[in-house]
Design an enzyme around this catalytic site. Sequence first.
Site, PDB file in Angstrom:
ATOM      1  N   HIS A 134      48.080 -64.109 -66.117  1.00 15.52           N
ATOM      2  CA  HIS A 134      47.402 -63.223 -67.113  1.00 15.52           C
ATOM      3  C   HIS A 134      47.741 -61.801 -66.994  1.00 15.52           C
ATOM      4  CE1 HIS A 134      43.126 -63.003 -67.969  1.00 15.52           C
ATOM      5  NE2 HIS A 134      43.385 -64.405 -68.809  1.00 15.52           N
ATOM      6  N   ASP A 211      46.224 -65.750 -57.131  1.00 16.51           N
ATOM      7  CA  ASP A 211      44.752 -65.692 -58.336  1.00 16.51           C
ATOM      8  C   ASP A 211      45.131 -67.331 -58.901  1.00 16.51           C
ATOM      9  OD1 ASP A 211      43.875 -66.085 -61.070  1.00 16.51           O
ATOM     10  OD2 ASP A 211      44.601 -64.889 -62.245  1.00 16.51           O
ATOM     11  N   GLN A 214      42.848 -71.042 -62.288  1.00 19.04           N
ATOM     12  CA  GLN A 214      42.862 -72.366 -63.369  1.00 19.04           C
ATOM     13  C   GLN A 214      42.688 -73.418 -61.739  1.00 19.04           C
ATOM     14  OE1 GLN A 214      42.703 -73.028 -66.248  1.00 19.04           O
ATOM     15  NE2 GLN A 214      43.094 -70.673 -66.661  1.00 19.04           N
ATOM     16  N   LYS A 237      35.014 -70.726 -64.608  1.00 21.29           N
ATOM     17  CA  LYS A 237      35.694 -71.897 -64.707  1.00 21.29           C
ATOM     18  C   LYS A 237      35.854 -73.448 -63.963  1.00 21.29           C
ATOM     19  CE  LYS A 237      39.672 -68.750 -66.154  1.00 21.29           C
ATOM     20  NZ  LYS A 237      39.697 -68.074 -68.076  1.00 21.29           N
ATOM     21  N   CYS A 375      46.398 -63.916 -73.045  1.00 20.96           N
ATOM     22  CA  CYS A 375      46.103 -63.089 -71.980  1.00 20.96           C
ATOM     23  C   CYS A 375      47.595 -63.316 -71.873  1.00 20.96           C
ATOM     24  CB  CYS A 375      44.720 -62.790 -71.242  1.00 20.96           C
ATOM     25  SG  CYS A 375      43.507 -62.746 -72.294  1.00 20.96           S
TER      26      CYS A 375
HETATM   27  C1  LIG Z   1      44.813 -67.352 -64.478  1.00 21.11           C
HETATM   28  C2  LIG Z   1      43.891 -66.474 -64.538  1.00 21.11           C
HETATM   29  N1  LIG Z   1      43.406 -65.678 -64.036  1.00 21.11           N
HETATM   30  C3  LIG Z   1      43.196 -64.675 -64.890  1.00 21.11           C
HETATM   31  C4  LIG Z   1      41.840 -65.375 -65.012  1.00 21.11           C
HETATM   32  C5  LIG Z   1      41.214 -63.922 -65.682  1.00 21.11           C
HETATM   33  O1  LIG Z   1      39.679 -64.567 -65.628  1.00 21.11           O
HETATM   34  P1  LIG Z   1      38.000 -63.782 -65.846  1.00 21.11           P
HETATM   35  O2  LIG Z   1      38.893 -63.671 -67.323  1.00 21.11           O
HETATM   36  O3  LIG Z   1      37.105 -65.093 -65.329  1.00 21.11           O
HETATM   37  O4  LIG Z   1      38.563 -62.636 -65.174  1.00 21.11           O
HETATM   38  C6  LIG Z   1      42.170 -66.089 -65.403  1.00 21.11           C
HETATM   39  C7  LIG Z   1      41.443 -66.194 -67.374  1.00 21.11           C
HETATM   40  O5  LIG Z   1      41.635 -66.980 -68.227  1.00 21.11           O
HETATM   41  C8  LIG Z   1      43.247 -67.139 -66.129  1.00 21.11           C
HETATM   42  O6  LIG Z   1      43.298 -67.905 -67.005  1.00 21.11           O
END
Ligand SMILES: Cc1ncc(COP(=O)(O)O)c(C=O)c1O
Length: 417
Positions: A134, A211, A214, A237, A375
């Site tokens: 992401h 990370d 998800q 999430k 993203c």
């Molecule tokens: C794999 C992953 N990492 C990071 C994020 C970032 O999450 P946040 O925008 O809540 O910081 C997302 C959000 O879609 C994601 O899907």
Amino acid sequence: MTPEIAAAAVPSTLDVARVRADFPILSRTVNGKPLGYLDNAATTQKPRAVLDALTSYYTGINANVHRGVHELSQQATDAYEGARERVRQYFHAASTREIVFTRNATEGINLVAFTFVKQRLQAGDEVLISAMEHHSNIVPWQLVCEAAGAHLRVAPIDDRGELLLDEFERLLTPRTRIASITHMSNALGTVTPVREIVRLAHAKGVPVLIDASQAAYHMRVDVQALDCDFLVATGHKLYGPTGIGVLYGKEAHLEAMPPFMGGGDMISSVTFEKSTWNVLPYKFEAGTPDIAGAIGLHAALDYIDATGLDAIAAHERDLLAYGTGVLEAIDGVRLIGTARDKASILSFVMDGVHPHDIGTIVDREGIAIRTGHHCAQPVMERFKIPATARASLAMYNTREELDALGRALRKVREVFA
Ligand SMILES: Cc1ncc(COP(=O)(O)O)c(C=O)c1O
């Protein structure tokens, strides 16, 4: 349906009707049709237990934390710290000193980039990520690499969207200062072999950030079993509120790191000449935190565990297999992301139709999916497509909603015939 996905499908034991009744928003209509919410990878809906926790915080004990001797402040502090303990349990961290509340996953990654990594990074050093990250796990590293004259290295993925582990291993060099890898891709659904990733990196002395944005609401994530150095997750999430996130860090790392932001609560003493820092984890929580968000997240984690992550995962596996079949039966649809280990994401393109048109037409049928690059622009580039349409699943979704998606996609086909 791919054989791997078919093999993964096991009967679901989840009482989905009961679960759905706990989520007030699911009973609304959209464009005159029952809502089919299939945009869970962007954010999940909230059960009543979370909404009630927010209301009872604000109506019963609202006060600032850690500062007051009065009863409300103590109750708010207990609730806030109770949430931290709940997060510790959920991710099986050894201590609440290792649990830092952030705004979201993005802030957690930035915190590690700008405190743990930035001061170790020399010109020519490297940060290793994967090709399916992401943007929040790309851009912070670009920022610190650029400032230091360091290089961002990217472990490639194959045509299924699986990480090439041997390439990952090859890219771990004596110059690698951190590997920061997703547990599950939001664009492809790929679940990465995180234990192996950590093992390979540690064998070369490289710390690892996972990370879990998800993964954390689909499967059990245990930081001690993974032995990762850092892990981030994001509350919205996890069926919790927006504005609250979690950074796990091994205590020794967090102790050695300087603060990320300065302000109230993160200090132990302040004079104009010098300030000293508070103990963990408060050193990293400058200013008034999202108290309500933490309390809402506590309720969300209780809800997930009461429902049962195993039952949720089995139900979502069933939906993924079923949805794969629904999509594959539609003319001109191609799935993007067919990893053998995959969860809850159906990313796809349709011959001759832009994903935004797909999203708009299915929305008229009450179905919420996401279209775009999610993203994860480099993933789109890897598959040589501008965008995908993405249906993403959560515990409350049903086969009927996937059937409705299938009917809506047939309408898309007719419109563009
Ligand atoms: C794999 C992953 N990492 C990071 C994020 C970032 O999450 P946040 O925008 O809540 O910081 C997302 C959000 O879609 C994601 O899907």
